[in-house]
Design an enzyme around this catalytic site. Structure first.
Site, PDB file in Angstrom:
ATOM      1  N   ASP A 249       0.866  -1.162   0.000  1.00 55.82           N
ATOM      2  CA  ASP A 249       0.000   0.000   0.000  1.00 55.82           C
ATOM      3  C   ASP A 249       0.918   1.232   0.000  1.00 55.82           C
ATOM      4  O   ASP A 249       2.141   1.135   0.124  1.00 55.82           O
ATOM      5  CB  ASP A 249      -0.961  -0.023   1.203  1.00 55.82           C
ATOM      6  CG  ASP A 249      -2.193   0.850   0.956  1.00 55.82           C
ATOM      7  OD1 ASP A 249      -3.235   0.602   1.569  1.00 55.82           O
ATOM      8  OD2 ASP A 249      -2.096   1.768   0.104  1.00 55.82           O
TER       9      ASP A 249
HETATM   10  C1  GLC Z   1      -4.295   4.380  -0.191  1.00 58.05           C
HETATM   11  C2  GLC Z   1      -5.181   3.215   0.109  1.00 58.05           C
HETATM   12  C3  GLC Z   1      -5.223   2.190  -0.990  1.00 58.05           C
HETATM   13  C4  GLC Z   1      -5.052   2.892  -2.318  1.00 58.05           C
HETATM   14  C5  GLC Z   1      -3.660   3.453  -2.361  1.00 58.05           C
HETATM   15  C6  GLC Z   1      -3.381   4.206  -3.665  1.00 58.05           C
HETATM   16  O1  GLC Z   1      -3.683   4.864   0.964  1.00 58.05           O
HETATM   17  O2  GLC Z   1      -5.012   2.521   1.342  1.00 58.05           O
HETATM   18  O3  GLC Z   1      -6.465   1.497  -0.880  1.00 58.05           O
HETATM   19  O4  GLC Z   1      -5.258   1.973  -3.380  1.00 58.05           O
HETATM   20  O5  GLC Z   1      -3.378   4.301  -1.254  1.00 58.05           O
HETATM   21  O6  GLC Z   1      -4.166   5.355  -3.730  1.00 58.05           O
END
Ligand code: GLC
Length: 720
Positions: A249
């Site tokens: 993430d």
């Molecule tokens: C965010 C989220 C994730 C998302 C990623 C990219 O913090 O937790 O679900 O896909 O960053 O935006």
């Protein structure tokens, strides 16, 4: 593939493991140079057509090996055409409509040059305080598995090509169990609960060939997911044989240091690499340290090659190598009518009718006056909901405009915003508002939460209607006008304070671009509500976690042993009360249970039949039930099947959803609905991932909610 891999330097291999964040509209020099030197495998958050085309051109024409980029974007519930939030879509209990929505989103996103979405989010969500419940498919493993897999199929199609985009099962795993419903908080989930609840939708996504997984931010019993070798090396790779790739993430690798798992970014990079996180989203641990780490750990490129191969395989499957250039056509200026209609149908099927006293709904289109009240009635932005990066308000049709378009010419529609925002603590022009409602035949109150009040990091400790909405409803109750409450929200809310003050409640979640026409069709009867709750609605926050499949405990509560706080005698002896599993100050049932939803039709269930009273673990039980539409209008019923494994080597929930079917039944008609049940529905996992299906007596319930109307039982045997 192997030929390409054999040509790559170690630096170029590590480059494929790196995702950088775009500048949203131009190519900064540092990104240009990084791509030219083969240090970038993917870009996130770039949807500007010319910029994406330039990024791909640099990668293909100006880097040594010309490897195209994965372009990632959070296409969560639509790209330009916005569908209901996923929790709303889940209320449709309709895999087909969810697959269709993802397909539309993939088409629109792929035209913009996006080839990878970070969806479906299939975290089991049982805590409505958690803002990301809005993005989930609800509380139940079976429903999430079915609907999450449908979303994967919609995004990816039969093969990853053309208008399809790679999907991403996230956030592996257990993110929704964050303590106190606060985002990013630690989760303490025992192995049996992980295997039988939180992992179920992810295993299904893996079996349905989702292209990628995403590791969650969360700490799982002391080991954060993005550094959790058991999770990715043992469960995902060895137990499930998943062949796609894993992305972290956003900076979740660098956050391992904040969690306290590693000293610094270098340590975090090694922890993640060793755990099997293939690609690093935005943080730079792999870029800055992986080459040195491989040397220090005297590691050859074997594991590095495996990671690169997984990522390149997805690029090949997407067809990124098939043409000399990757020129995307760009985004629709006007959204195709077919897309809007798909979004409208999804919104119609997502809305849940929670209350309809004296059949106040559907409304007559020829009333003389309708008052429309509330800050969310005429707000095309708020109805889009959370996690819409590319949706635009200009494409939205609001509830007010749709009501105005639905009624006859002689009907007067009078709108009062009443509150500046959903959080305001004072009502504007209360006297004029009360006067207007008093003179109306009916008032449609469009209240609830603005989009920003749910979603990532937007958690709430109280779950009532925000601001002075409850007071507004109470004031309008003083009139004799019938009140229809339409709620836009990203989560279950505690509605007990308002239910006696309104006649009908239609829960529309955040219904997306076509939320207005969908709600209006339902209010005026051009559509018949069919939505069912994918999540339990608590009476009070203090009941959380409350979900339909909670274990019985050794002292289950029932109507006979429950004693409400107001009924407890003064100086009652300690053992004089029910001594059962309940709170003293709230009834032990939820406000609305999982699977509940009303219709303008009424359905009765008769004749639950089992093909046999005894089946072998390798056999199949055929279950049938007759569903009768006792009303005078066609309606869709979601017939639900639950099982209870009454005695097992691990305690099992008293109810587990193991089947559902949406059936349309004509007025006065009866339809026989059949389910085939076999070992896949009757077993459970133990901590090491072994699946057990143990002989014994099973109850089986079928009905219109998680309080099934009919029960029967059968014996599962194991013939030697
Ligand atoms: C965010 C989220 C994730 C998302 C990623 C990219 O913090 O937790 O679900 O896909 O960053 O935006």
């Amino acid at each position: 593939m192997q030929q390409l891999l054999s040509q790559m330097t170690q630096e170029e291999k590590i480059g494929q493991l790196c995702q950088v964040s775009g500048a949203e509209g131009y190519v900064p020099d540092h990104i240009r140079h990084a791509i030219q030197s083969g240090q970038v495998g993917s870009v996130i958050n770039e949807v500007h057509k010319e910029t994406i085309n330039e990024l791909q051109r640099i990668a293909i024409e100006e880097s040594r090996l010309g490897i195209p980029l994965l372009v990632g974007r959070d296409v969560i519930h639509g790209f330009k055409t916005i569908f209901p939030i996923p929790l709303g879509q889940a209320a449709s209990w309709n895999p087909e409509i969810i697959e269709q929505g993802a397909k539309v989103a993939a088409k629109e996103a792929s035209m913009a040059g996006v080839n990878w979405t970070f969806a479906p989010m299939i975290d089991i969500s049982r805590d409505p305080r958690w803002g990301r419940i809005a993005e989930s498919l609800g509380e139940d493993p079976y429903l999430c598995a079915e609907l999450g897999s449908a979303m994967v199929k919609g995004f990816q199609g039969d093969y990853l090509y053309g208008e399809s985009i790679a999907a991403c099962a996230k956030h592996f795993v257990g993110y929704g169990a964050a303590e106190s419903g606060k985002d990013y908080c630690a989760t303490n989930i025992p192995p049996n609960e992980l295997r039988n609840v939180h992992m179920v939708p992810f295993k299904a996504a893996s079996e349905n060939k989702v292209a990628t997984f995403m590791s969650s931010f969360s700490d799982i019993d002391g080991v954060p997911a993005s550094g959790n070798k058991w999770l990715f090396d043992q469960v995902l790779r060895k137990d499930w044989q998943f062949e796609g790739f894993v992305v972290s993430d956003w900076e979740s690798i660098s956050q391992l240091t904040i969690h306290g798992l590693t000293e610094n970014l270098k340590g975090a990079a090694w922890k993640a690499f060793d755990a099997g996180i293939d690609m690093e989203m935005v943080s730079t641990g792999y870029r800055d340290h992986l080459s040195e780490l491989l040397q220090e750990h005297d590691e050859d490129d074997t594991r590095l090659n495996q990671m690169v191969e997984r990522i390149l395989t997805t690029k090949f499957q997407l067809g990124l190598f098939d043409q000399p250039t990757l020129e995307c056509p760009g985004i629709f200026e006007q959204l195709p009518e077919a897309h809007l209609q798909a979004a409208k149908q999804a919104a119609v099927e997502s809305c849940v009718l929670l209350q309809n006293r004296d059949d106040v709904l559907p409304l007559n289109k020829n009333l003389s006056k309708i008052a429309v009240i509330g800050p969310l009635a005429d707000d095309g932005y708020e109805q889009l909901g959370t996690w819409i990066f590319d949706g635009e308000e200009r494409h939205s049709q609001s509830i007010l405009s749709a009501v105005q378009s639905s009624v006859s010419e002689q009907t007067q529609v009078e709108f009062h915003r009443a509150m500046n925002t959903s959080r305001s603590h004072e009502v504007q022009n209360m006297d004029a508002l009360t006067e207007s409602v008093s003179n109306a035949d009916v008032a449609i109150l469009v209240l609830g939460e603005e989009a920003i009040l749910s979603g990532e990091a937007h958690c709430r400790a109280e779950l009532g209607l925000p601001g002075c909405q409850e007071q507004l409803i109470e004031q309008l109750r003083q009139t004799d006008t019938q009140l229809v409450l339409v709620i836009l929200a990203g989560r279950p809310l505690t509605l007990e304070p308002v239910l006696n003050n309104v006649d009908a409640v239609l829960y529309a979640w955040h219904p997306g671009s076509m939320g207005g026409p969908a709600v209006a069709d339902l209010l005026f009867g051009d559509a018949n509500p069919s939505g069912k709750l994918p999540v339990t609605f608590p009476r009070k926050v203090g009941q959380i976690p409350i979900y339909y499949s909670q274990k019985l405990s050794g002292k289950p509560v029932n109507e006979h042993n429950f004693v409400h706080i107001d009924d407890i005698p003064v100086r009652a002896a300690q053992t004089s009360l029910g001594m059962a599993s309940n709170h003293l100050d709230v009834h032990f049932t939820p406000q609305f249970q999982f699977g509940f939803g009303l219709s303008y039709s009424q359905f009765s269930y008769q004749n639950l039949q089992l093909s046999t009273k005894q089946i072998d673990v390798d056999g199949t039980l055929v279950v049938s039930v007759d569903v009768h539409n006792t009303s005078n209008r066609t309606g869709v019923e979601v017939v639900q099947l639950y099982i209870h494994d009454r005695v097992a080597s691990l305690t099992r929930p008293p109810k587990e959803l193991k089947g559902f079917q949406r059936v349309s039944i004509g007025p006065g008609q009866t339809q026989t609905v059949t389910f085939n049940i076999d070992k896949r529905h009757l077993g459970f996992y133990i901590a090491d991932g072994t699946y057990l299906c143990e002989p014994g007596i099973f109850s089986i319930g079928i009905g219109s909610s998680s309080n099934p109307e009919l029960w029967n039982e059968f014996e599962l045997i194991k013939t030697p």
